[in-house]
Scaffold this motif. Sequence first.
Motif, short mmCIF file in Angstrom:
data_model
loop_
_atom_site.label_atom_id
_atom_site.label_comp_id
_atom_site.label_asym_id
_atom_site.label_seq_id
_atom_site.Cartn_x
_atom_site.Cartn_y
_atom_site.Cartn_z
N ALA A 78 46.44 37.90 36.17
CA ALA A 78 45.10 38.35 35.64
C ALA A 78 44.84 39.59 35.36
O ALA A 78 43.89 40.00 34.56
CB ALA A 78 44.19 37.15 35.86
N HIS A 80 46.77 41.82 34.43
CA HIS A 80 47.63 42.42 33.50
C HIS A 80 47.65 42.04 32.08
O HIS A 80 47.86 42.52 31.28
CB HIS A 80 49.06 42.40 34.18
N ILE A 81 46.99 40.75 31.93
CA ILE A 81 46.65 40.29 30.78
C ILE A 81 45.32 39.36 30.79
O ILE A 81 44.78 39.10 31.74
CB ILE A 81 47.86 39.09 30.30
N GLU A 82 44.69 39.41 29.56
CA GLU A 82 43.42 38.75 29.64
C GLU A 82 43.50 37.44 28.95
O GLU A 82 43.92 37.30 27.77
CB GLU A 82 42.44 39.63 28.81
N LEU A 83 43.22 36.46 29.52
CA LEU A 83 43.25 34.95 29.18
C LEU A 83 42.28 34.87 28.16
O LEU A 83 41.17 35.55 27.87
CB LEU A 83 42.82 33.92 30.45
N GLU A 85 39.76 33.14 25.79
CA GLU A 85 38.35 32.40 26.11
C GLU A 85 38.59 31.01 26.05
O GLU A 85 38.19 30.21 26.96
CB GLU A 85 37.35 33.00 25.17
N HIS A 88 39.93 29.35 29.42
CA HIS A 88 39.46 29.44 30.52
C HIS A 88 39.21 28.15 31.11
O HIS A 88 39.23 27.90 32.40
CB HIS A 88 38.10 30.25 30.39
#
Length: 225
Positions: A78, A80-83, A85, A88
């Motif tokens: 998390a 290194h990459i953004e989940l 929305e 979630h």
Amino acid sequence: MLDTVPMTPTLAMLPSTPGTRLLIELASYAEDLSEAGEALELAFEAGPGSSCWLPLTNAAVVAYMRAFGRSDARGDLAAHIELPEDLHETHAMIRDYRNRSVAHSQSGLSMSLALAHLGTDGRVATVRAMTVRHALPAHTATRVADAVERIEAMLAERIQTLSDALAAEFREVSAHTVAAWTSPIIEHRLAEQFSGRSRRGSRPQFTMYWETEDISPADAETPHE
């Protein structure tokens, strides 16, 4: 026995830099997600009613969450990459299921009972223990598979971008310098020595555990065509 394994004439191990260390870490996350995806694929092939469904979906959940846990060897994916929305809620569900049902026994999805078999007189004749477990529903497993696939794609894009940047960075390095780059270390042991206690170091090192079998004198003397 330790061997320093040379690369082939067309392969070389990049030196340790912030960029190459990050690429190695991202590759490690990608392997976890690939393992999760493969376990889910096998689970769907077997079907929710199969005896394989529970162990395979559990294995997928463990592999997925391994990418999002911190250890002495690496951080959290998390970082290194953004989940997205909309993932979630699914991610939180996977985390809770792994923590409460798979890695630990704290979930209401598992119920253990002490049961009595009664005789014709209504008195206890024998006693047995029984556990009822609820596996991951197929609908929920589909959500997990979608999350794995989407995050894998995001990670693959990040890996490709970094790989291209490192190729540009090292492209002008001389062949003489490249020839002096170190190689990974391979250790060979017998399968009987497997313990599971090895720890990942800063330099790439891998242990191969070999199975052996006894060969009778007659077999040893028989030529193989």
